[in-house]
Motif scaffolding. Structure first.
Motif, short mmCIF file in Angstrom:
data_model
loop_
_atom_site.label_atom_id
_atom_site.label_comp_id
_atom_site.label_asym_id
_atom_site.label_seq_id
_atom_site.Cartn_x
_atom_site.Cartn_y
_atom_site.Cartn_z
N ASP A 136 0.85 -1.18 0.00
CA ASP A 136 0.00 0.00 0.00
C ASP A 136 0.89 1.24 0.00
O ASP A 136 2.05 1.19 0.42
CB ASP A 136 -0.92 0.00 1.22
CG ASP A 136 -1.97 1.10 1.16
OD1 ASP A 136 -2.43 1.40 0.04
OD2 ASP A 136 -2.32 1.65 2.22
N ALA A 137 0.31 2.36 -0.48
CA ALA A 137 0.99 3.65 -0.48
C ALA A 137 0.39 4.54 0.59
O ALA A 137 -0.83 4.53 0.83
CB ALA A 137 0.89 4.31 -1.85
N ALA A 138 1.24 5.33 1.24
CA ALA A 138 0.78 6.21 2.31
C ALA A 138 0.00 7.39 1.74
O ALA A 138 0.28 7.87 0.63
CB ALA A 138 1.98 6.71 3.12
N ASP A 139 -1.00 7.87 2.51
CA ASP A 139 -1.79 9.03 2.10
C ASP A 139 -1.07 10.31 2.49
O ASP A 139 0.10 10.30 2.89
CB ASP A 139 -3.19 8.97 2.70
CG ASP A 139 -3.19 8.95 4.23
OD1 ASP A 139 -2.16 9.35 4.84
OD2 ASP A 139 -4.20 8.54 4.82
N GLU A 140 -1.77 11.45 2.39
CA GLU A 140 -1.13 12.73 2.65
C GLU A 140 -0.69 12.89 4.10
O GLU A 140 0.14 13.74 4.42
CB GLU A 140 -2.08 13.88 2.28
CG GLU A 140 -3.33 13.98 3.13
CD GLU A 140 -4.46 13.08 2.62
OE1 GLU A 140 -5.59 13.21 3.12
OE2 GLU A 140 -4.20 12.26 1.70
#
Length: 767
Positions: free
Chosen positions: A55-59
């Motif tokens: 997964d990719a991290a959000d802001e």
């Protein structure tokens, strides 16, 4: 769980009942931030190798990976512009991770993460990242440290160097090799620290009066070379690293492996280096090749929850050539050599052959650290360190005697210490210790020459007390150290007839240091450090007498030298203007009474071994003031600009003139562009660095054999990429425009130019 160069808080939170313990219902959540600024790292990725998903991290830096079965997993953590990291975890239930990555490696840190406890400190430090160590595995320690603001290098040609920090070098700099003060023949400008950077995981520089806890003889700054604890991963992991350098046709091969086990954990690393004659822009630098082979071992054994033992051992071995054109047969030729455009004995052919003048050095080190953690707030350590240093220096000698060393020294050093670390609260710590060190140094017979350094025995006893704490927004620390040093040296008289003259010196020193950091806000901090440090004269300063082959000069000591008394103050500022712009500055002032320095005597002396310039050890009063400034601006997630500026003014206040061997002022600009992550190529970036070194204008012609050389500018280019997180590739070009120059801090600048363009290729594979 610990992992190199990464701070991780691992908390397990159970949301499901035991009945579902075998179901694939668990979730891995976490937050990824910048270690230096605590800002969230948007779009950072977490990838589970065994599941081939992530997964990719959000802001806000948050990520979540759902539907995970119980088991053991390896995580790959990456972000544009960051050094990628790996983490091994055991998933037994829903898991929450807090991860900090190195995104702004150029920024000074305020938290020490490599010690027993993670804690704030008023001492600022700057570190070399693990990846930078690997990329520069073909270089020695000092050349790697030169990338840091405020650090210069005192050189003896292209292969031998030692760091200069805020104008201090040699024994005034404390070098800690895994917590043990490096002991060797470090008294000469040509005696580089016998340390292989690849064998370590962290290299840091602390600028300030932070040496109270160590038994060195320094005046403040510390270079820390450390290994990380062995990662708690039961699988076998390792790294293979290869570097090729075009200038000198150098090959460097490194390998490292480690494995964690509840019974016995281990790590092993090794290095092989081979290079030949380097090349200035217009000619070969004959006899400047180098061979090196090193090995390091780390073992960890936990006997109980309270008691653990760590063993670290290393072997450093090198054979290095000295520029042939620096050894001249007569005074007339020496006078010509000092003004020639091209050095004597220069050939137009490359060779790997190393002949006299040259050096052979072997350094063996072992450290045993026993730690007893009585509870969470009280730790005792009982340590032993042993070091053996063998040094042989070969001159160009008549009658086929060049194979016989003209200098052969063997040094034994034994170090014992007992330490206590008491935590009275989360904010307040007390450190104390008692240390004993005995060193014996002996000249091996059969050289056929009078020894440059006499036999000697040195016995040091020291103890210290340091208090660290936090009161509201103010971090503070204060400490005191007492040392007693007994030195015995039987010397050979300088006059005829030769007799044995025995000297005994007893030095008692008291050192004081204190500092405070005021956290005005999260974005603005200011710190003040001050200290009074006393340094006893070293054996070379007292009793050198003869040809110092490595620097091609005759050196004469002074047995009447007094102790150096130093008072230093450092004012540090850290300002975060916004998430894009960071600014840090260090102002310092240091007054040294009875400052010891090596003075060129304007004499060229003819001996049976050739003609050489003469130097003597003298004392004066010195004032050093300077500024180290660095700023980082990141206009976008892909583009970064870093500027560093160092200013130093060293003055001989007694004679009203500049101090010799002080670094010239420098400014460097680096622009780095990070490419978008691809499916194959990860963490790809390209950087261009332009460094200006100004002329040293504080020295006049009467203070040296030649005036300081002109200033110069160097351009470097570097491209980095990772291939599927396993293979790392670097292509670099140093001295891009093949600039011809001479450096004031190079003792061989009298005879030759510095090396020209150098293209490097590096490949690394991790498993």
């Amino acid at each position: 769980m610990s992992i190199k160069n990464i701070y991780i808080t691992l908390a397990f939170i159970s949301f499901q009942s035991i009945a579902f313990s075998q179901s694939c219902l668990w979730t891995l959540k976490g937050r990824i931030t910048d270690e230096s600024t605590a800002e969230p790292l948007e779009f950072a990725t977490v990838f589970i190798t065994e599941l081939q998903r992530g997964d990719a991290a959000d802001e806000n830096g948050n990520f979540a990976i759902k539907n995970i079965c119980p088991g053991n997993y390896h995580l790959q953590i990456s972000h544009i512009g960051c050094e990628g990291q790996q983490l091994y975890i055991k998933m037994l239930r829903d898991t929450l991770l807090q991860i900090a990555l190195h995104h702004h490696t150029e920024i000074l840190n305020e938290v020490s993460i490599h010690g027993t406890h993670e804690q704030s400190t008023v001492q600022t430090l700057q570190s070399i990242s693990k990846d930078d160590i690997l990329k520069n595995a073909s270089k020695n320690l000092s050349d790697i440290l030169e990338k840091l603001s405020g650090v210069s290098v005192l050189k003896n040609g292209s292969g031998i160097s030692k760091p200069i920090i805020n104008g201090m070098y040699g024994n005034r700099i404390t070098i800690l090799n895994n917590g043990l003060v490096q002991a060797g023949q470090q008294w000469g400008n040509d005696h580089a620290p016998e340390i292989d950077p690849f064998l370590s995981d962290h290299i840091s520089v602390i600028k300030g009066c932070a040496s109270l806890a160590y038994g060195g003889n320094g005046l403040g700054s510390i270079v820390m070379i450390e290994n990380s604890p062995i990662e708690e991963d039961p699988h076998l992991h390792g790294l293979v690293n290869y570097v090729y350098q075009s200038n000198g046709r150098g090959h460097t091969f490194n390998a490292k492996m480690q494995q964690f086990n509840d019974q016995l954990s281990w790590k092993i690393a090794g290095t092989l280096k081979k290079s030949g004659d380097t090349h200035a822009p217009d000619y070969y630098l004959s006899n400047t090749g180098k061979n090196e082979w090193n090995l390091g071992v780390q073992v960890h054994k936990k006997f109980s929850p309270e008691w653990s033992t760590d063993l670290q051992a290393s072997s450093f071995n090198t054979n290095i050539g000295i520029l042939r054109g620096s050894h001249i047969g007569n005074v007339t030729d020496l006078e010509q050599a000092l003004t020639r455009e091209e050095p004597f004995y220069t050939t137009d052919q490359f060779t790997y052959h190393i002949q006299a003048p040259r050096q052979e050095v072997n350094h063996e080190l072992i450290k045993i650290e026993n730690k007893w953690q009585k509870n969470d707030r009280l730790i005792f350590q009982f340590n032993y360190g042993g070091q053996l240093n063998n040094r042989k220096e070969y001159d160009v000698r008549r009658g086929d005697r060049s194979t016989i060393p003209a200098l052969s020294l063997k040094q034994f050093s034994h170090f014992f210490e007992a330490l206590m670390h008491k935590e009275y609260s989360h904010e307040n710590h007390l450190k104390s210790g008692i240390q004993f060190n005995i060193t014996t140094n002996k000249n091996n017979p059969g050289t056929g020459t009078l020894p440059l350094i006499p036999d000697y025995i040195s016995a040091r006893t020291g103890s210290y007390l340091i208090l660290e704490g936090l009161n509201n927004k103010i971090n503070y620390e204060a400490g005191v150290r007492m040392d007693y040093n007994h030195l015995y040296a039987p010397t050979i008289s300088r006059t005829y007839p030769r007799t044995i003259e025995k000297y005994t010196h007893d030095f008692f020193n008291i050192n004081l240091a204190g500092g405070a950091k005021y956290n005005i806000s999260e974005d603005f901090k200011i710190a003040l450090n001050t200290g009074y440090v006393v340094r006893s004269p070293e054996i070379n300063e007292l009793y050198s007498n003869g040809l110092h082959q490595g620097v091609s000069g005759i050196e004469e000591g002074n047995p009447d030298l007094k102790k150096e008394k130093s008072f230093k103050t450092i004012l540090s500022n850290e300002l975060k203007v916004n998430t894009k712009f960071y600014l840090q500055a260090q102002l310092y002032y240091q007054h040294i009474r009875d400052y010891i320095y090596l003075k060129p005597e304007k004499e060229l002396r003819l001996t049976v071994r050739g003609a050489f310039p003469v130097y003597t050890y003298n004392q004066t009063n010195a004032n050093l003031s300077g500024l180290d400034l660095q700023a980082s601006y990141e206009p976008s997630n892909h583009l970064k600009w870093i500027v560093k500026y160092s200013y130093l003014n060293g003055r001989d206040s007694k004679n009203q003139q500049g101090l010799i061997y002080m670094p010239a002022n420098t400014v460097s600009n680096q622009i780095q562009y990070d490419f978008t992550e691809g499916k194959v190529f990860k963490n790809t970036n390209i950087s261009f660095t332009y460094k200006n070194v100004f002329r040293q204008n504080n020295i006049d012609l009467s203070q040296d054999f030649l005036p300081p050389p002109d200033g110069y500018s160097l351009a470097n280019l570097e491209l980095n990429t990772n291939i599927n997180s396993r293979v790392k590739c670097t292509i670099s070009v140093e001295n891009l425009f093949n600039t011809r120059y001479r450096d004031y801090l190079d003792r061989l600048r009298y005879f030759a130019d510095e090396i020209g363009r150098n293209v490097g290729i590096r490949l690394a594979y991790s498993f």
